[in-house]
Design a protein around this motif. Sequence first.
Motif, short mmCIF file in Angstrom:
data_model
loop_
_atom_site.label_atom_id
_atom_site.label_comp_id
_atom_site.label_asym_id
_atom_site.label_seq_id
_atom_site.Cartn_x
_atom_site.Cartn_y
_atom_site.Cartn_z
N THR A 181 0.85 -1.20 0.00
CA THR A 181 0.00 0.00 0.00
C THR A 181 0.89 1.25 0.00
O THR A 181 1.96 1.23 0.58
CB THR A 181 -0.89 -0.02 1.26
N SER B 82 2.05 5.10 -2.31
CA SER B 82 2.24 5.63 -3.66
C SER B 82 3.22 4.79 -4.47
O SER B 82 3.04 4.60 -5.69
CB SER B 82 2.72 7.09 -3.59
N THR B 83 4.26 4.24 -3.84
CA THR B 83 5.22 3.41 -4.58
C THR B 83 4.58 2.07 -4.95
O THR B 83 4.72 1.59 -6.08
CB THR B 83 6.50 3.17 -3.74
N GLY C 190 6.05 -0.79 -0.29
CA GLY C 190 6.88 0.38 -0.01
C GLY C 190 7.33 0.39 1.44
O GLY C 190 7.05 -0.54 2.21
N ASP D 13 8.60 3.46 4.73
CA ASP D 13 8.86 4.86 5.10
C ASP D 13 10.33 5.07 5.42
O ASP D 13 10.86 6.17 5.20
CB ASP D 13 7.98 5.24 6.29
N LYS E 23 7.23 1.11 8.64
CA LYS E 23 6.12 1.16 7.71
C LYS E 23 4.87 1.65 8.43
O LYS E 23 4.83 1.69 9.65
CB LYS E 23 5.86 -0.23 7.10
N GLY E 24 3.88 2.01 7.64
CA GLY E 24 2.60 2.41 8.24
C GLY E 24 2.25 3.86 8.00
O GLY E 24 1.24 4.35 8.51
N GLY E 25 3.09 4.55 7.22
CA GLY E 25 2.78 5.94 6.88
C GLY E 25 1.42 6.06 6.22
O GLY E 25 0.73 7.08 6.35
N GLY E 26 1.02 5.01 5.52
CA GLY E 26 -0.30 5.01 4.87
C GLY E 26 -1.37 4.36 5.73
O GLY E 26 -2.51 4.20 5.29
N GLY E 27 -0.99 3.95 6.94
CA GLY E 27 -1.98 3.42 7.87
C GLY E 27 -2.35 1.96 7.65
O GLY E 27 -3.32 1.48 8.22
N ALA E 28 -1.57 1.25 6.84
CA ALA E 28 -1.94 -0.13 6.50
C ALA E 28 -0.98 -1.15 7.11
O ALA E 28 -0.91 -2.29 6.66
CB ALA E 28 -1.99 -0.29 4.99
N GLU F 194 -0.21 -5.16 6.15
CA GLU F 194 1.09 -5.27 5.47
C GLU F 194 2.01 -6.24 6.19
O GLU F 194 2.71 -7.04 5.56
CB GLU F 194 1.75 -3.89 5.38
N LYS G 30 14.47 7.16 1.33
CA LYS G 30 13.96 6.37 2.46
C LYS G 30 15.09 5.68 3.23
O LYS G 30 14.86 5.07 4.26
CB LYS G 30 12.98 5.31 1.95
C1 5RP Z 1 1.60 2.20 4.07
C2 5RP Z 1 3.08 2.05 4.03
C3 5RP Z 1 3.77 2.56 2.81
O1 5RP Z 1 4.41 1.49 2.20
C4 5RP Z 1 4.76 3.60 3.20
O2 5RP Z 1 4.06 4.61 3.91
C5 5RP Z 1 5.46 4.19 1.98
O3 5RP Z 1 4.54 4.93 1.25
P1 5RP Z 1 4.95 5.66 -0.10
O4 5RP Z 1 5.32 4.61 -1.08
O5 5RP Z 1 3.69 6.41 -0.49
O6 5RP Z 1 6.09 6.59 0.21
O7 5RP Z 1 3.71 1.54 4.90
O8 5RP Z 1 1.09 1.79 5.32
#
Ligand code: 5RP
Length: 262
Positions: free
Chosen positions: A33, A35-36, A90, A92, A102-107, A111, A129
């Motif tokens: 989850t 953008s990457t 992806g 963080d 990880k978890g910047g996207g809350g998943a 994950e 990163k």
């Molecule tokens: C979501 C994540 C993402 O993989 C992480 O936040 C990286 O995000 P992005 O590819 O948008 O930089 O852990 O929970």
Amino acid sequence: MTGELSPIDKAKFVAAKRAADYVEDGMRVGLGTGSTAAWLVRCLGEQVRDGGLRFKGVPTSTRTADLAREVGIEVISLDEAKWLDVTIDGADEFDGDLNLIKGGGGALLQEKIVATASDQMVVIADIGKEVEHLGAFPLPIEVIPFGWQTTQALVEETLISMDVLGRQSSLRMNGDHPFVTDEGNYIMDLHLQRIGNPRQLSLVINQMPGVVENGLFIDICDAVVIGYGDGRVEVRDINEGTVEQERLDFLETDNLFTDLAD
Ligand code: 5RP
């Protein structure tokens, strides 16, 4: 096509494009989850449509599930798959041991479950990163809503005895309301600045009642595909270090670039 991508989006794209090579016919693949990871899903969708690639994808969020179906990937649940050949996601932050935040996207919860149920986890990330020590990026932890303020107080108190520089925490918000994960939980972001002992911290945090899981991925990632803004990609393997460096052709000509929304 939406015009010129930023260097960071190019870096994410080339990492995702290279990592798509890990997916082969007949595989069961965890789809990350963010953008990457969204670039990866688009790349794989293109290969399904145009190249006849056949695999089953296990998404790590409703966002990724929606995108995967949209681009033509067959989506199954983790319980249907039972075990996965590879998960590509992806991150963080990643350090020299390929430990992750990880978890910047809350998943992070799905994950971590999906990555742990895989023969191999491959991380895709832009070079920004990479860190020497994890912790500059706030560490997300997933907590149940019941008594979350009590859990927060307990976490902050416990951090006093941990090898970290900061101890502040904040509840992640979505506008005026707490951000709610796919599992119906909240996310607390821990502003630690520097984590001296990620393994110990991960174990201690996960022992607290109210905490469901934390965003430290220790000994889970096998390889990182790192993208650069000029199209270079580098593959780092946990056992062998840097195993590959190449430059990918970067052509903004196909329909992958029509929808950049995460
Ligand atoms: C979501 C994540 C993402 O993989 C992480 O936040 C990286 O995000 P992005 O590819 O948008 O930089 O852990 O929970």
